[in-house]
Design a protein around this motif. Structure first.
Motif, PDB file in Angstrom:
ATOM      1  N   ARG A  69       3.704  -7.359 -10.506  1.00 15.35           N
ATOM      2  CA  ARG A  69       3.265  -8.914 -10.264  1.00 15.35           C
ATOM      3  C   ARG A  69       3.907  -9.765 -11.368  1.00 15.35           C
ATOM      4  O   ARG A  69       4.617 -10.833 -10.849  1.00 15.35           O
ATOM      5  N   ALA A 127      -3.081 -10.535  -4.718  1.00 19.04           N
ATOM      6  CA  ALA A 127      -2.558  -9.272  -4.017  1.00 19.04           C
ATOM      7  C   ALA A 127      -1.727  -9.548  -2.705  1.00 19.04           C
ATOM      8  O   ALA A 127      -1.675  -8.985  -1.935  1.00 19.04           O
ATOM      9  N   ARG A 183      11.525  -1.586  -8.265  1.00 23.95           N
ATOM     10  CA  ARG A 183      10.844  -1.236  -6.883  1.00 23.95           C
ATOM     11  C   ARG A 183      11.344   0.287  -6.663  1.00 23.95           C
ATOM     12  O   ARG A 183      10.350   0.927  -6.045  1.00 23.95           O
ATOM     13  N   PHE A 243       1.287  -9.971  -2.354  1.00 27.13           N
ATOM     14  CA  PHE A 243       2.765  -9.725  -2.352  1.00 27.13           C
ATOM     15  C   PHE A 243       2.847  -8.073  -2.927  1.00 27.13           C
ATOM     16  O   PHE A 243       3.886  -7.578  -3.233  1.00 27.13           O
ATOM     17  N   ASP A 244       1.478  -7.509  -3.006  1.00 30.36           N
ATOM     18  CA  ASP A 244       1.511  -5.944  -3.332  1.00 30.36           C
ATOM     19  C   ASP A 244       2.279  -5.273  -2.481  1.00 30.36           C
ATOM     20  O   ASP A 244       2.702  -4.023  -2.698  1.00 30.36           O
ATOM     21  N   ASP A 245       2.026  -5.414  -1.082  1.00 33.14           N
ATOM     22  CA  ASP A 245       2.848  -4.543  -0.013  1.00 33.14           C
ATOM     23  C   ASP A 245       3.451  -5.430   0.815  1.00 33.14           C
ATOM     24  O   ASP A 245       2.999  -6.442   1.511  1.00 33.14           O
ATOM     25  N   LEU A 246       5.004  -5.373   0.725  1.00 35.42           N
ATOM     26  CA  LEU A 246       5.835  -6.141   1.348  1.00 35.42           C
ATOM     27  C   LEU A 246       6.111  -5.612   2.606  1.00 35.42           C
ATOM     28  O   LEU A 246       6.957  -6.077   3.445  1.00 35.42           O
ATOM     29  N   ASP A 247       5.961  -4.365   3.022  1.00 36.75           N
ATOM     30  CA  ASP A 247       6.434  -3.705   4.104  1.00 36.75           C
ATOM     31  C   ASP A 247       5.463  -3.618   5.175  1.00 36.75           C
ATOM     32  O   ASP A 247       6.043  -3.962   6.382  1.00 36.75           O
ATOM     33  N   THR A 248       4.381  -3.220   5.202  1.00 38.97           N
ATOM     34  CA  THR A 248       3.526  -3.001   6.304  1.00 38.97           C
ATOM     35  C   THR A 248       3.113  -4.397   6.991  1.00 38.97           C
ATOM     36  O   THR A 248       2.995  -4.357   8.237  1.00 38.97           O
ATOM     37  N   VAL A 290      -3.890  -0.485   2.644  1.00 41.98           N
ATOM     38  CA  VAL A 290      -2.703   0.396   2.469  1.00 41.98           C
ATOM     39  C   VAL A 290      -1.459  -0.498   1.738  1.00 41.98           C
ATOM     40  O   VAL A 290      -1.289  -1.601   2.061  1.00 41.98           O
ATOM     41  N   ASN A 291      -1.070   0.180   0.634  1.00 44.36           N
ATOM     42  CA  ASN A 291       0.069  -0.178   0.183  1.00 44.36           C
ATOM     43  C   ASN A 291       0.999   0.774   0.344  1.00 44.36           C
ATOM     44  O   ASN A 291       1.144   1.895  -0.498  1.00 44.36           O
ATOM     45  N   ALA A 292       1.880   0.631   1.256  1.00 40.81           N
ATOM     46  CA  ALA A 292       2.911   1.827   1.912  1.00 40.81           C
ATOM     47  C   ALA A 292       3.815   2.002   0.706  1.00 40.81           C
ATOM     48  O   ALA A 292       4.081   3.145   0.487  1.00 40.81           O
ATOM     49  N   PRO A 293       4.390   1.243  -0.098  1.00 33.69           N
ATOM     50  CA  PRO A 293       5.550   1.604  -0.924  1.00 33.69           C
ATOM     51  C   PRO A 293       4.961   2.269  -2.112  1.00 33.69           C
ATOM     52  O   PRO A 293       5.544   3.127  -2.586  1.00 33.69           O
ATOM     53  N   ALA A 309       6.437   2.086   7.120  1.00 31.48           N
ATOM     54  CA  ALA A 309       5.268   1.096   7.034  1.00 31.48           C
ATOM     55  C   ALA A 309       4.616   1.306   8.401  1.00 31.48           C
ATOM     56  O   ALA A 309       3.183   1.210   8.232  1.00 31.48           O
ATOM     57  N   LEU A 333       7.632 -10.126 -10.293  1.00 25.67           N
ATOM     58  CA  LEU A 333       7.800 -10.975  -9.204  1.00 25.67           C
ATOM     59  C   LEU A 333       7.600 -12.512  -9.646  1.00 25.67           C
ATOM     60  O   LEU A 333       8.555 -13.476  -9.344  1.00 25.67           O
TER      61      LEU A 333
END
Lengths: 807, 54
Positions: free
Chosen positions: A169, B29, A289, B31-36, A120-123, A99, A172
């Motif tokens: 989405r 959006a 995921r 919940f698109d990135d849950l880590d950063t 940024v979308n790290a995953p 992250a 979830l």
């Protein structure tokens, strides 16, 4: 102990004196790329990155030229213009490890002039940039990303991940609806259970039953829709798998409860059915995921098909253009190791291409003048020219991708076997349910429905359905966090059974570096010769080429024309009208030692000696492999003395030197015929066919892209010790899977007969069902708990500890 | 017991509102990135370059 690079954590070469100033001390770095990246990060005031990260960074490579991305024709495809001063682009970024990388990119790019938004979308390894193209050209932003040590691939706007985003989405939303519905249904169920013991008037009981129905209906009709859709699809295809019995069980239990509610008699199972849906969705969500994290088709395509191509003009000059600008009839030049940009006819006399990604054929195919080369295949030797015949959506590659997209739910063999077991088990359960109902309707018709439902609930396939995917996804997730990417699910299962590990020496166990003391120039000075050699090797990703380029330093390299690579021998090309050859001594007519020889038309120009430094973690890894009773083999194409020296240093008894790729493949076949399960660790350009010949192919993350293409596992950041961790986790996964399946069978064998005899009250059936699923999940979560933590450098350990303390 | 006739429908309404709010957040959006985002509070706001330690 060799010092490790402050930026990327790799060992610093002994002849490297580069440092960066940080926190009042000079920390060593391993190369100019890392120095530039670290200095720039410090200069932006973003040194927090080094504190926050949990993985060392990717080694920063020498910068590529992103100028071609500014061409209007390229921009049309990749950049969405909202207004004259507002453009948006989505970039797939390689090298994002944790992250903190996302944080760093966000801050560093946000500091660039003209950048409006950075998402940024790290995953998913995506960066969304909104910028003012009048202030900042796209190439400038891509260069900034590359300077940080990340490799950017802008994505096609048409494939803007809409599909993947919607999938994630939707999953979830369904999960949360199922979760909330389950909680509510359980609450009302508890009230009903209490009423059963303490007495409750019928009106109140019916009121709670209707409430249960109210909260369960969205769970069944909305959250569980993927199971019904899947079952319907399977039904149409006249095929049975997990979705059919799952959907059948959900529908039956739900309808039975509804009938009981309407008829004001019998038992209701609204809480059980919601919980069933919740657990299944939870497992699917985790699986999804992990799948997204491991990279998907869009990513694979972005990497596989080059974004730019070198178009050769009629006059003889060439220009770099976007792949989509190509038209049938264009002449295109492709370099060795690069992907073919479009389907076309070979114009040069011959070449070898690796088509394994398209055809599954592992050995490179020889193509002669006039043969068709397919887009997305990898050229082994070259460069060659071809005449484009098909572009874009007409290429064979695009057709295959369409096919793969349709069959997207590609399951590893282990999961398929478990599916098959579960399917048979569920069919038997359904038969048993029918039998129970039939038998009870003879003896005591009033209890027939209850007993049948109890059998159906208590034997729910949940534990079976979850046993393998839960263990597999947990293992993939654990490994991904430790820098091991599982490219192919089957590889993990086989890795657990491996008893022989084969190393390819060059670049796998050692890192080459130029030995200046033993290098000599016959004519001219050494640095000039080094520049020529580095220029010849400019396009190559071979470790020796990298060592030469590193030794040449920052000097501007001359342009090479008619460059041609001969696998296993060397490379030749024309610089300033003079033809040069660089390669093995015997190829260049020298009978010398292992030194690389550079010669021109008049004879030998210079000889470069390389010394091999074993990687820091190589000896420890080999020792640990021996400890684990694994047979370690070294198959190398290098000279006998050199291989012997390395083998001795690393304590490897079984080694073979001067092996051609064919020899290596034969060696692998022999080992496998003797009954061994062989893992091959490699990274060189010659490895691709050999890697494909092993049971498990392991590629090092910074190796040639070619080897990665055919590997099952990818060790990020060149860390060999991660192989051991991967093996430990794979073994734990296999053990957990077996335990899970044994438990599921045992539980069902014990519980189902009791339920069939009508001895199990419904609340106990529901508890039994949830407990069996929960136990399976908990078993799987234990994977990776006991295995050793990654041996990391001091910095990353500190970062990991501080993260844990904060968590 | 009559109070449940009021409280339970109320809880249903709240549940519906909660689900609606969650769907809205997912669609926007969140919940698109849950880590950063987890790291954001840990980072210093300092914009000026790092000072050398004394």
């Amino acid at each position: 102990m060799t010092p490790t690079c402050f930026h990327c954590g790799e060992p610093v070469p002994s002849d490297c004196t580069l440092t960066v100033h940080t926190n009042g001390v000079d920390a060593p770095v391993c190369c100019r790329g890392c120095e530039a990246a670290a200095t720039w990060i410090q200069g932006l005031g973003l040194s927090d990155y080094y504190r926050l990260r949990s993985e060392p960074a990717e080694r920063a490579e020498t910068l590529a030229d992103f100028g071609a991305w500014d061409r209007p024709a390229m921009a049309r495809l990749h950049v969405r213009m909202h207004a004259a001063d507002r453009a948006e682009v989505v970039v797939l970024v390689d090298g994002m490890r944790c992250a903190a990388c996302g944080w760093l990119i966000e801050r560093a790019l946000g500091a660039e002039p003209g950048v409006r938004e950075v998402g940024v979308n790290a995953p998913a390894r995506r960066v969304r940039l909104v910028f003012d193209p009048r202030d900042t050209p796209l190439s400038h932003l891509l260069t900034a990303l590359a300077r940080l040590g990340y490799d950017p691939h802008p994505l096609d706007l048409a494939a803007l991940d809409a599909l993947r985003q919607r999938e994630s989405r939707d999953a979830l939303k369904r999960l949360v609806v199922a979760g909330l519905g389950t909680m509510q249904a359980m609450m009302y169920a508890v009230a009903l259970y209490a009423g059963q013991f303490d007495g409750m008037d019928v009106a109140t009981r019916d009121f709670f039953r209707w409430l249960g129905f109210l909260v369960t209906t969205p769970v069944v009709l909305y959250a569980a829709r993927p199971f019904f859709a899947g079952a319907l699809r399977e039904l149409r295809a006249r095929h049975l798998s997990m979705d059919t019995p799952v959907a059948l069980a959900i529908a039956l239990i739900y309808l039975a409860s509804l009938i009981a509610t309407l008829g004001r008699s019998g038992e209701i199972y609204f809480d059980s059915v919601s919980m069933f849906v919740l657990f299944l969705l939870g497992a699917r969500y985790v699986e999804m995921r992990a799948r997204h994290r491991a990279g998907d088709l869009v990513d694979a395509l972005a990497r596989l098909q080059p974004a730019t191509a070198e178009r050769v003009a009629d006059g003889g000059g060439s220009e770099t253009v976007g792949v989509h600008e190509l038209q049938a009839g264009d002449r295109v030049r492709v370099a060795a190791g690069a992907g073919v940009p479009a389907d076309g006819v070979l114009l040069d006399s011959a070449c070898h291409v690796d088509e394994s990604l398209l055809t599954g054929e592992s050995t490179p195919r020889r193509r002669l003048c006039g043969d068709t080369l397919m887009a997305g295949t990898l050229l082994q030797d070259g460069p060659v020219e071809l005449r484009v015949t098909q572009v874009g959506a007409d290429t064979v590659l695009a057709g295959i991708v369409r096919m793969i997209t349709r069959a997207a739910s590609d399951k590893p063999a282990l999961a398929r076997v478990a599916d098959e077991h579960a399917r048979r088990f569920v069919l038997r359960t359904l038969a048993l349910t029918a039998l129970t109902a039939a038998a009870w309707s003879v003896f005591d018709p009033a209890r027939a429905f209850d007993a049948a439902i109890a059998v159906l609930v208590i034997s729910c396939p949940c534990a079976f359905a979850l046993a393998v995917p839960a263990a597999l996804t947990r293992a993939v997730a654990v490994l991904a966090r430790r820098g091991v990417l599982v490219v192919d699910g089957d590889a993990l299962e086989r890795l657990a059974q491996v008893d022989t590990v084969v190393f390819d020496k060059t670049g796998t166990l050692t890192v080459p570096a130029l030995d200046r003391a033993r290098s000599e120039a016959r004519r001219g000075d050494l640095d000039a010769a080094l520049r020529i050699a580095a220029a010849l090797e400019q396009a190559s990703t071979h470790p020796l080429a990298r060592a030469l380029r590193a030794a040449a330093g920052d000097a501007t390299l001359p342009t090479v024309r008619e460059r041609h690579e001969n696998a296993g021998a060397g490379v030749e090309g024309v610089i300033d009208g003079m033809r040069y050859r660089l390669g093995r001594a015997d190829w260049n007519g020298e009978t010398d030692d292992e030194r690389l020889v550079l010669c021109d038309q008049h004879g030998t120009l210079a000889r470069f000696a390389m010394h091999e430094r074993p990687r820091v973690e190589a000896a420890a890894t080999v020792a640990a492999l021996h400890d684990a009773d694994l047979h370690v083999v070294l198959l190398s194409g290098d000279r006998r003395e050199r291989v012997a020296r390395i083998a001795e240093a690393l304590d490897i008894d079984d080694w073979q030197a001067e092996a051609t790729p064919a020899d290596k493949l034969a060696g692998l076949h022999r080992l496998r015929q003797e009954g061994g399960v062989v893992a091959m660790v490699g990274d060189g350009i010659n490895d691709a066919p050999v890697l494909a010949g092993a049971d498990v192919a392991v590629a090092l993350g910074s190796g040639a892209a070619l080897a990665q293409a055919s590997s099952g596992l990818l060790l990020a950041g060149d860390r060999l010790d991660r192989l051991l961790q991967a093996r430990t986790v794979a073994r734990e996964m296999l053990a957990a899977t077996r335990r899970n399946l044994r438990w599921a069978i045992g539980y069902n064998l014990a519980a189902v007969p009791l339920a069939a005899l009508g001895l199990v009250p419904p609340w106990l059936a529901a508890i039994g069902m949830s407990a069996s699923s929960l136990l399976v999940l908990l078993q799987s979560l234990r994977i990776g708990r006991r295995s050793t933590q990654p041996a990391s450098t001091g910095k990353t350990t500190v970062a990991a500890v501080s993260r844990e303390a904060l968590a | 017991m009559n109070v449940i006739l009021l409280l339970i429908p109320l809880s249903m309404v709240l549940l519906g509102a909660g689900v609606w709010a969650f769907f809205w957040a997912v669609n926007h959006a969140q919940f698109d990135d849950l880590d950063t985002p987890a790291l954001m509070p840990l980072a210093d706001d300092a914009q000026e370059p790092e000072e050398p330690a004394p």
